[in-house]
Design a protein around this motif. Structure first.
Motif, PDB file in Angstrom:
ATOM      1  N   SER A 148      -7.786  -0.271 -11.209  1.00 56.90           N
ATOM      2  CA  SER A 148      -7.651   1.127 -11.627  1.00 56.90           C
ATOM      3  C   SER A 148      -8.560   2.043 -10.822  1.00 56.90           C
ATOM      4  O   SER A 148      -8.243   3.217 -10.613  1.00 56.90           O
ATOM      5  N   SER A 149      -9.695   1.503 -10.358  1.00 58.69           N
ATOM      6  CA  SER A 149     -10.655   2.313  -9.609  1.00 58.69           C
ATOM      7  C   SER A 149     -10.131   2.744  -8.250  1.00 58.69           C
ATOM      8  O   SER A 149     -10.691   3.645  -7.634  1.00 58.69           O
ATOM      9  N   SER A 150      -9.074   2.106  -7.789  1.00 57.59           N
ATOM     10  CA  SER A 150      -8.439   2.535  -6.534  1.00 57.59           C
ATOM     11  C   SER A 150      -7.017   3.036  -6.758  1.00 57.59           C
ATOM     12  O   SER A 150      -6.544   3.912  -6.028  1.00 57.59           O
ATOM     13  N   LEU A 151      -6.333   2.520  -7.776  1.00 55.59           N
ATOM     14  CA  LEU A 151      -4.996   3.031  -8.088  1.00 55.59           C
ATOM     15  C   LEU A 151      -5.039   4.515  -8.449  1.00 55.59           C
ATOM     16  O   LEU A 151      -4.128   5.274  -8.123  1.00 55.59           O
ATOM     17  N   CYS A 152      -6.117   4.931  -9.107  1.00 56.60           N
ATOM     18  CA  CYS A 152      -6.249   6.343  -9.463  1.00 56.60           C
ATOM     19  C   CYS A 152      -6.310   7.231  -8.227  1.00 56.60           C
ATOM     20  O   CYS A 152      -5.879   8.386  -8.258  1.00 56.60           O
ATOM     21  N   VAL A 153      -6.834   6.689  -7.130  1.00 56.92           N
ATOM     22  CA  VAL A 153      -6.898   7.452  -5.874  1.00 56.92           C
ATOM     23  C   VAL A 153      -5.485   7.714  -5.356  1.00 56.92           C
ATOM     24  O   VAL A 153      -5.154   8.832  -4.933  1.00 56.92           O
ATOM     25  N   ALA A 155       0.560  -4.843  -4.155  1.00 57.99           N
ATOM     26  CA  ALA A 155       0.862  -3.409  -4.030  1.00 57.99           C
ATOM     27  C   ALA A 155       0.207  -2.820  -2.798  1.00 57.99           C
ATOM     28  O   ALA A 155       0.805  -1.974  -2.107  1.00 57.99           O
ATOM     29  N   PHE A 156      -1.020  -3.258  -2.490  1.00 58.31           N
ATOM     30  CA  PHE A 156      -1.732  -2.739  -1.324  1.00 58.31           C
ATOM     31  C   PHE A 156      -1.272  -3.424  -0.042  1.00 58.31           C
ATOM     32  O   PHE A 156      -1.027  -2.769   0.980  1.00 58.31           O
ATOM     33  N   LYS A 157      -1.147  -4.737  -0.079  1.00 59.35           N
ATOM     34  CA  LYS A 157      -0.747  -5.468   1.129  1.00 59.35           C
ATOM     35  C   LYS A 157       0.629  -5.041   1.609  1.00 59.35           C
ATOM     36  O   LYS A 157       0.892  -4.958   2.818  1.00 59.35           O
ATOM     37  N   LYS A 180       0.636   9.409   8.569  1.00 62.73           N
ATOM     38  CA  LYS A 180      -0.429  10.318   8.971  1.00 62.73           C
ATOM     39  C   LYS A 180      -1.660   9.597   9.511  1.00 62.73           C
ATOM     40  O   LYS A 180      -2.269  10.015  10.484  1.00 62.73           O
ATOM     41  N   TYR A 181      -2.024   8.490   8.862  1.00 65.81           N
ATOM     42  CA  TYR A 181      -3.293   7.860   9.224  1.00 65.81           C
ATOM     43  C   TYR A 181      -3.163   6.405   9.650  1.00 65.81           C
ATOM     44  O   TYR A 181      -4.133   5.805  10.095  1.00 65.81           O
ATOM     45  N   GLU A 182      -1.979   5.828   9.483  1.00 66.40           N
ATOM     46  CA  GLU A 182      -1.746   4.449   9.913  1.00 66.40           C
ATOM     47  C   GLU A 182      -2.814   3.500   9.356  1.00 66.40           C
ATOM     48  O   GLU A 182      -3.415   2.713  10.074  1.00 66.40           O
ATOM     49  N   TYR A 183      -3.028   3.604   8.051  1.00 65.26           N
ATOM     50  CA  TYR A 183      -4.035   2.778   7.393  1.00 65.26           C
ATOM     51  C   TYR A 183      -3.378   1.497   6.910  1.00 65.26           C
ATOM     52  O   TYR A 183      -2.433   1.540   6.119  1.00 65.26           O
ATOM     53  N   ASP A 184      -3.857   0.344   7.361  1.00 72.44           N
ATOM     54  CA  ASP A 184      -3.241  -0.945   7.057  1.00 72.44           C
ATOM     55  C   ASP A 184      -4.201  -1.775   6.208  1.00 72.44           C
ATOM     56  O   ASP A 184      -5.240  -2.232   6.694  1.00 72.44           O
ATOM     57  N   TYR A 185      -3.845  -2.003   4.928  1.00 78.03           N
ATOM     58  CA  TYR A 185      -4.735  -2.738   4.035  1.00 78.03           C
ATOM     59  C   TYR A 185      -4.789  -4.224   4.364  1.00 78.03           C
ATOM     60  O   TYR A 185      -5.690  -4.924   3.896  1.00 78.03           O
ATOM     61  N   ASN A 186      -3.862  -4.715   5.173  1.00 75.43           N
ATOM     62  CA  ASN A 186      -3.927  -6.108   5.599  1.00 75.43           C
ATOM     63  C   ASN A 186      -5.072  -6.335   6.582  1.00 75.43           C
ATOM     64  O   ASN A 186      -5.470  -7.473   6.817  1.00 75.43           O
ATOM     65  N   LYS A 187      -5.597  -5.256   7.137  1.00 79.61           N
ATOM     66  CA  LYS A 187      -6.687  -5.360   8.111  1.00 79.61           C
ATOM     67  C   LYS A 187      -8.055  -5.070   7.509  1.00 79.61           C
ATOM     68  O   LYS A 187      -9.072  -5.167   8.190  1.00 79.61           O
ATOM     69  N   VAL A 188      -8.090  -4.706   6.231  1.00 81.98           N
ATOM     70  CA  VAL A 188      -9.360  -4.403   5.579  1.00 81.98           C
ATOM     71  C   VAL A 188     -10.166  -5.691   5.403  1.00 81.98           C
ATOM     72  O   VAL A 188      -9.625  -6.733   5.030  1.00 81.98           O
ATOM     73  N   LYS A 189     -11.466  -5.596   5.670  1.00 86.57           N
ATOM     74  CA  LYS A 189     -12.350  -6.739   5.485  1.00 86.57           C
ATOM     75  C   LYS A 189     -13.623  -6.293   4.776  1.00 86.57           C
ATOM     76  O   LYS A 189     -14.335  -5.410   5.245  1.00 86.57           O
TER      77      LYS A 189
END
Length: 400
Positions: free
Chosen positions: A82-87, A334-336, A350-359
């Motif tokens: 929820s702490s990120s879904l709200c974003v 949902a994020f992946k 707009k930002y090409e943000y890929d959650y598969n690359k988050v570490k």
């Protein structure tokens, strides 16, 4: 041996007061209003605005902070999502900062590494009932002009350097969901000292009604019986709680000290059970801080014992079960897969943000090793029994 009731005659009395009023406009919302005033007083804040749940509160806090399309909000990955879904609900982009290995909490250093020109706010999470190190986080926020929202859903009456958790950020969000220290089955509340933020929280969560104010949570008959009354001055959501929620939450608030103390008692028994065990590591609590122990969490050395094997043996000995930590938010499907109900277009295009690359390497190390024990035992004897079973489980693997 201490023993209390989770729900008492007080909760029932307040609920009956609401039902006896038959939801008349003359009596409706009185319990919520009382709850808001008493909660603000208890948390040493100027305003408290109640809502339907602890995710709606976070969403509204972001909206009040001016977070919107294309903005970035920094949050921890090791928590309930929820702490990120709200974003995403605020049409913004969650950016994940790593946590501390000892406290399991988001840190100022990791936050600062993630700040960009698009960053608008920071959400800190008081995981399991312990506050992050907030002073350096607030310093960084002020330096960059960012709003800080405390997610204190799991943290009632804890202390940070002697100060009450919930008084540290620009806003603080609490949850009344069924597992929390105080509950109404569902519900949530936001506290703040800022007049402008409070008014926005009130209006945005109340369908944008113009006649809603800092001390007025609902419109009146005089408002709606005027043919020239203009209801909606801005976009708003219908996040207001019912008076039944307000009634139960108010009673629980009046009993909050004893409800929190029972969880702390349970945690003390668990802490005693793991003394001397070098392959179970509890969440670090600084001498200046107080933990409110929504849950008792340890990190398991999986070179010694497999996570599933430990849980299985604990339950064989009569344990109530062991919860895992949540899957890291950016590892959730949902994020992946960027299943954001169309909001992925705001991120991809707009930002090409890929959650598969988050570490977040520390969070990734901790999550599969965390053992979370419940602390909601209202009879101390039950907590002692579970702690004894934990010690029995430790002894079993030590002797193996």
């Amino acid at each position: 041996m201490k023993k209390i009731e989770r729900v008492t005659e007080l909760e029932k009395q307040y609920v009956m007061e609401v039902l006896d009023g038959e939801f008349s406009s003359k009596t409706s919302y009185k319990m919520v209003t009382r709850l808001e005033k008493e909660f603000a007083k208890k948390m040493h804040r100027k305003y408290a605005i109640a809502m339907v749940n602890g995710t709606a509160t976070l969403h509204m806090a972001l909206e009040a902070a001016g977070v919107g399309i294309g903005d970035e909000v920094i949050c921890p990955p090791l928590t309930m999502s929820s702490s990120s879904l709200c974003v995403l609900q605020a049409n913004a982009i969650p950016v994940f900062a790593d946590v501390d290995n000892d406290t399991f909490l988001i840190t100022a250093d990791n936050i600062e590494k993630k700040i960009t020109s698009k960053t608008k706010a920071i959400i800190t999470v008081s995981l399991y009932g312990l506050s992050p190190d907030m002073d350096p986080i607030m310093e960084i926020a002020h330096k960059h002009g960012l709003k800080v929202i405390e997610d204190d859903a799991q943290c009632f009456l804890a202390k940070y350097k002697g100060r009450l958790v919930g008084t540290l950020g620009d806003m603080a969000s609490f949850s009344f969901q069924s597992s929390k220290h105080m509950t109404a089955g569902e519900g949530g509340i936001v506290v703040t000292d800022d007049d402008e933020l409070a008014l926005k929280l009130r209006r945005y969560s109340g369908l944008g009604y113009g006649s809603i104010g800092l001390e007025k949570g609902r419109i009146t008959k005089d408002d709606i019986q005027d043919p020239n009354y203009e209801r909606h001055v801005i976009l708003g959501w219908n996040y207001r709680p019912t008076d039944l929620v307000g009634a139960v939450a108010l009673a629980q608030l009046e009993r909050l000290d004893e409800l929190v103390e029972m969880r702390k008692i349970a945690a003390r028994h668990f802490l005693n059970a793991i003394k001397g065990c070098n392959w179970l590591r509890a969440q670090k609590v600084n001498d200046t801080d107080e933990h409110s122990y929504w849950a008792f969490c340890v990190v398991l050395d999986t070179n010694k014992v497999n996570w599933y094997e430990f849980r299985k043996k604990f339950m064989e000995f009569g344990g109530d079960g062991i919860y895992s930590a949540w899957k890291l938010s950016y590892m959730e499907p949902a994020f992946k897969n960027m299943n954001f109900l169309g909001r992925e277009k705001l991120i991809n295009n707009k930002y090409e943000y890929d959650y598969n690359k988050v570490k977040c390497p520390i969070a990734e190390y901790l999550q599969p090793r965390m053992l979370q024990f419940k602390t909601d035992y209202w009879d101390e004897a039950d907590a002692m029994k579970q702690a004894e079973i934990l010690k029995q489980t430790i002894d079993y693997f030590d002797k193996r």
